[in-house]
Design an enzyme around this catalytic site. Structure first.
Site, PDB file in Angstrom:
ATOM      1  N   HIS A  19      14.713  25.322  40.427  1.00 34.33           N
ATOM      2  CA  HIS A  19      14.925  26.505  41.264  1.00 34.33           C
ATOM      3  C   HIS A  19      13.811  26.677  42.304  1.00 34.33           C
ATOM      4  O   HIS A  19      13.990  27.406  43.270  1.00 34.33           O
ATOM      5  CB  HIS A  19      15.001  27.735  40.364  1.00 34.33           C
ATOM      6  CG  HIS A  19      16.073  28.713  40.729  1.00 34.33           C
ATOM      7  ND1 HIS A  19      17.181  28.407  41.489  1.00 34.33           N
ATOM      8  CD2 HIS A  19      16.202  30.034  40.424  1.00 34.33           C
ATOM      9  CE1 HIS A  19      17.940  29.488  41.620  1.00 34.33           C
ATOM     10  NE2 HIS A  19      17.361  30.487  40.993  1.00 34.33           N
ATOM     11  N   ASN A  66      15.893  36.511  43.082  1.00 40.99           N
ATOM     12  CA  ASN A  66      17.034  37.400  43.295  1.00 40.99           C
ATOM     13  C   ASN A  66      16.797  38.470  44.349  1.00 40.99           C
ATOM     14  O   ASN A  66      17.738  39.153  44.751  1.00 40.99           O
ATOM     15  CB  ASN A  66      17.444  38.061  41.975  1.00 40.99           C
ATOM     16  CG  ASN A  66      17.954  37.058  40.964  1.00 40.99           C
ATOM     17  OD1 ASN A  66      18.045  35.864  41.232  1.00 40.99           O
ATOM     18  ND2 ASN A  66      18.280  37.537  39.791  1.00 40.99           N
ATOM     19  N   ASP A  91      17.528  25.142  46.346  1.00 38.24           N
ATOM     20  CA  ASP A  91      18.181  24.239  45.404  1.00 38.24           C
ATOM     21  C   ASP A  91      19.681  24.494  45.420  1.00 38.24           C
ATOM     22  O   ASP A  91      20.122  25.584  45.769  1.00 38.24           O
ATOM     23  CB  ASP A  91      17.623  24.451  43.991  1.00 38.24           C
ATOM     24  CG  ASP A  91      17.859  25.869  43.485  1.00 38.24           C
ATOM     25  OD1 ASP A  91      17.284  26.802  44.078  1.00 38.24           O
ATOM     26  OD2 ASP A  91      18.623  26.050  42.516  1.00 38.24           O
ATOM     27  N   ASN A 112      21.678  33.232  43.645  1.00 38.91           N
ATOM     28  CA  ASN A 112      21.290  34.623  43.865  1.00 38.91           C
ATOM     29  C   ASN A 112      20.263  34.805  44.974  1.00 38.91           C
ATOM     30  O   ASN A 112      20.237  35.849  45.621  1.00 38.91           O
ATOM     31  CB  ASN A 112      20.794  35.254  42.562  1.00 38.91           C
ATOM     32  CG  ASN A 112      21.932  35.505  41.600  1.00 38.91           C
ATOM     33  OD1 ASN A 112      23.055  35.807  42.012  1.00 38.91           O
ATOM     34  ND2 ASN A 112      21.664  35.361  40.318  1.00 38.91           N
TER      35      ASN A 112
END
Length: 192
Positions: A19, A66, A91, A112
């Protein structure tokens, strides 16, 4: 002026996770440009650089994934930049591992961080450098997968992928996304 944003999560526990590949690309881009993340504004770390003739701010939001859009939206408004001045590196589960693709617009694909950026800039119509991390194994939660670290044996492939993502980002900044897509995506397909 352009804004390049590497998406990721702050903190050592997230280093080398799938991530955080956006942060890895941002770090390498800054290093190659001789810049450092010495500024802090918009709840983000910032490095000022030049890519070709373009003045560029390289951003690593420190809001956690997020909420990345909060930092991005604030920076665009402050500098009065348009969506064509924005390049986001992230990613992507839908791309094979180590594949790099440049695109403009489209859905967030369940990411997100991208979803947050879309919400805070009011549109998905900006350049995105997508870095493939592949799909999780069967029965594995995608969140656990993207928060998992790259294996030590993947270093060479990851380094090459990061260099390709840096080049895709540089081309998007210098040529504009439309022209850069032809070069970046052609190379990515040829590498398959």
């Amino acid at each position: 002026m352009k804004l390049v944003v590497g998406l990721g999560n702050p903190g050592e526990e997230y280093a080398r996770t799938r991530h955080n590949v956006g942060f890895v690309v941002a770090d390498r881009l800054a290093q190659l440009a001789g810049a450092s993340f010495s500024a802090k504004k918009f709840a983000a770390e910032l490095a000022e650089a030049r890519l070709g003739p373009e003045r560029v701010w390289i951003m690593k939001p420190q809001t956690y994934m997020n909420h990345s859009g909060e930092a991005v939206g604030a920076a665009l408004r402050f500098w009065k930049l348009g969506l064509d001045d924005l390049v986001v590196v992230h990613d992507d589960l839908e791309l094979d591992p180590y594949r790099v693709q440049l695109k403009v617009g489209g859905g967030h694909g369940g990411h997100n961080g991208v979803k947050s950026v879309n919400a805070h800039v009011g549109s998905p119509e900006y350049a995105r450098v997508r870095v493939g991390v592949g799909r999780p194994p069967p029965r594995m939660d995608p969140a656990d997968y993207v928060l998992g670290k790259f294996a030590k044996g993947e270093d060479a492939e990851l380094d090459l992928c990061v260099e390709q993502a840096v080049e895709a980002t540089r081309l998007a900044v210098e040529l504009g996304a439309a022209r850069a897509m032809n070069q970046v995506n052609r190379r990515s397909r040829a590498a398959e």
